[in-house]
Design an enzyme around this catalytic site. Sequence first.
Site, short mmCIF file in Angstrom:
data_model
loop_
_atom_site.label_atom_id
_atom_site.label_comp_id
_atom_site.label_asym_id
_atom_site.label_seq_id
_atom_site.Cartn_x
_atom_site.Cartn_y
_atom_site.Cartn_z
N PRO A 1 -15.85 0.77 -15.35
CA PRO A 1 -15.63 1.31 -14.60
C PRO A 1 -15.65 2.64 -13.64
O PRO A 1 -16.66 2.46 -12.15
CB PRO A 1 -13.98 0.97 -13.65
CG PRO A 1 -13.45 -0.49 -14.99
CD PRO A 1 -14.24 0.33 -16.71
N GLU B 1 -17.41 -4.93 -17.71
CA GLU B 1 -16.50 -4.14 -16.54
C GLU B 1 -16.69 -3.47 -15.73
O GLU B 1 -17.06 -2.67 -15.10
CB GLU B 1 -15.48 -3.32 -17.22
CG GLU B 1 -15.00 -3.73 -18.85
CD GLU B 1 -13.65 -2.13 -19.66
OE1 GLU B 1 -13.81 -1.59 -19.53
OE2 GLU B 1 -12.82 -2.91 -19.64
N THR C 1 -12.05 -5.59 -15.33
CA THR C 1 -10.56 -4.86 -15.82
C THR C 1 -10.15 -4.88 -14.73
O THR C 1 -10.34 -5.34 -12.96
CB THR C 1 -11.23 -3.85 -16.58
OG1 THR C 1 -10.00 -3.53 -17.09
CG2 THR C 1 -11.77 -2.67 -15.97
N ASN C 2 -9.06 -4.60 -15.11
CA ASN C 2 -7.45 -3.92 -14.65
C ASN C 2 -7.49 -5.39 -13.45
O ASN C 2 -6.95 -4.81 -12.11
CB ASN C 2 -8.37 -3.36 -13.01
CG ASN C 2 -8.19 -1.82 -13.98
OD1 ASN C 2 -9.71 -1.42 -13.38
ND2 ASN C 2 -7.78 -1.02 -13.71
N GLU D 1 -11.67 -8.65 -24.12
CA GLU D 1 -11.13 -7.81 -24.75
C GLU D 1 -9.98 -7.46 -24.28
O GLU D 1 -8.87 -7.84 -23.73
CB GLU D 1 -11.86 -6.26 -23.76
CG GLU D 1 -13.31 -5.84 -23.98
CD GLU D 1 -13.78 -4.94 -23.47
OE1 GLU D 1 -13.21 -3.70 -23.35
OE2 GLU D 1 -14.96 -4.48 -23.28
#
Length: 498
Positions: free
Chosen positions: A141, A188, A227-228, A286
């Site tokens: 990111p 990501e 992600t996140n 992941e």
Amino acid sequence: MKLLKKLTAAAVSALLMLCPGAVQATGEVPVKDSIKVDKIEFNNPDFIRGMDVSSVVSLEKAGVTFKTGGGEAEDLLKILSDSGVNYIRVRVWNDPFDSSGNGYGGGNNDLETAAEIGKRAADNGMKLLVDFHYSDFWADPGKQKAPKEWSNLTVTQKEQKLYDYTLSSLNYLKDNGADVGMVQVGNETNNGIAGEFEQKNMAKMFSAGSKAVRDFDRNALVALHFTNPEKTGMVKYLADFLNKYKVDYDVYATSYYPYWHGSLSNLTSVLSYVADTYGKYTMVAETSYANTLADTDGHANTVSEYNNNTGSDLLWDFTPQGQADEVRSVMAAVNDVPNGKGLGVFYWEGAWITVGDTTGKSGSSYTKQYNKNKALWESAGCGWASSFSADFDPNDAGKYYGGSAVDNQAFFSPDGKALPSLNVFGNVITGSITDDYILGDVNGDGTVTISDATEIQRYIAKIKDFTPIQRVSADFNLDGKINISDATSLQHFLVRVF
Ligand code: CA
């Protein structure tokens, strides 16, 4: 009547001269193991139990040898396959080298390295997920820098370049023996991709990569990776944005590191939103978990004492059993996405172990080992970054380069031997128990009698269900299934002995 005591599986096999052949992994009978894993009823029969092992070639260059749990040297990819891993993920950087040919490290994962891993995966029956970063080094990111060669291209030129690069790279991997099953267009990419940070330009890059995958092989899945997942608004924003720009993709993939990424129920919930709203497959691209808080290479670990080792979302011990529990739990959370839209889970860098064990060393002996390791990180590229990475990423990798920050999250001990936790990848299918049991003693009274045969008959008639330990006790002929043959064998056995 003489009662049998402590009847072991080995004793019964010897007595009955059974020829059970290979035990079928039907999932009905758990296996006996040194880690306990509860079986998962997978909604998707091809559920991916994958692992990223991008650093393996560089580790081998540095002298690392991987071994089975029994200590026999073996190709890592075979060890993984034998343990139940069914898919391999590998990252690809366009050009992770400086102008003198020195590698940036992190496995120096160029296309040739990916091809070698892809072939070894295919040779052991595993498909490949190709993780294009569209950069010359780590993309996440905070970093989405375009490859050196692409740095002066216009958006339109870059679109074409990304398409061409993706298609030619995939053909190269296929021509060199990889079985490419899925392709990640970016890594990501929450905030950007290949140096593009505006939504409309990001969408162009995603679409160019996706088109290349379609033109390569209509059966290969297109994955986009973010992600996140703990930020539910972010997941909705990304999925809605992809829909708005009509980006053609199959799989919404996310990273899930339990130290940072919220609860498992939230993970299921955000992935279910994408699956239900847009009909996409979802997966965890992941995850990882520490089996110890100790470091073994002299480079500080991401998870260590006082660092990422506490928090309400950490439900598991920092032991091999805890590591297996995490993997099983994340798989179960993805499996809970409705309608079989939970595709699978990839463990990140499950073999990134030390190149020289610093455990128990101090003073000059520690320094000597550390310096040896440091030299290997530089020459073989097996640390997370080498000093040469300053060429591309001067402010982070170029300053903080070093070894493995995840050697305590691997499934191998510092000497390369597989840990018991590696078996979780296969044990989720059958379940495993750690308790001792007596084969045939289904009712658990310590003896094998005719009433155990009756219990088996009641189970077959679906009058009663069995616990995992009862199931393993009931599989009297050791064929991985519980049926009338087990009751019959047990009765015959009792007749012969008495
Ligand atoms: Ca380390």
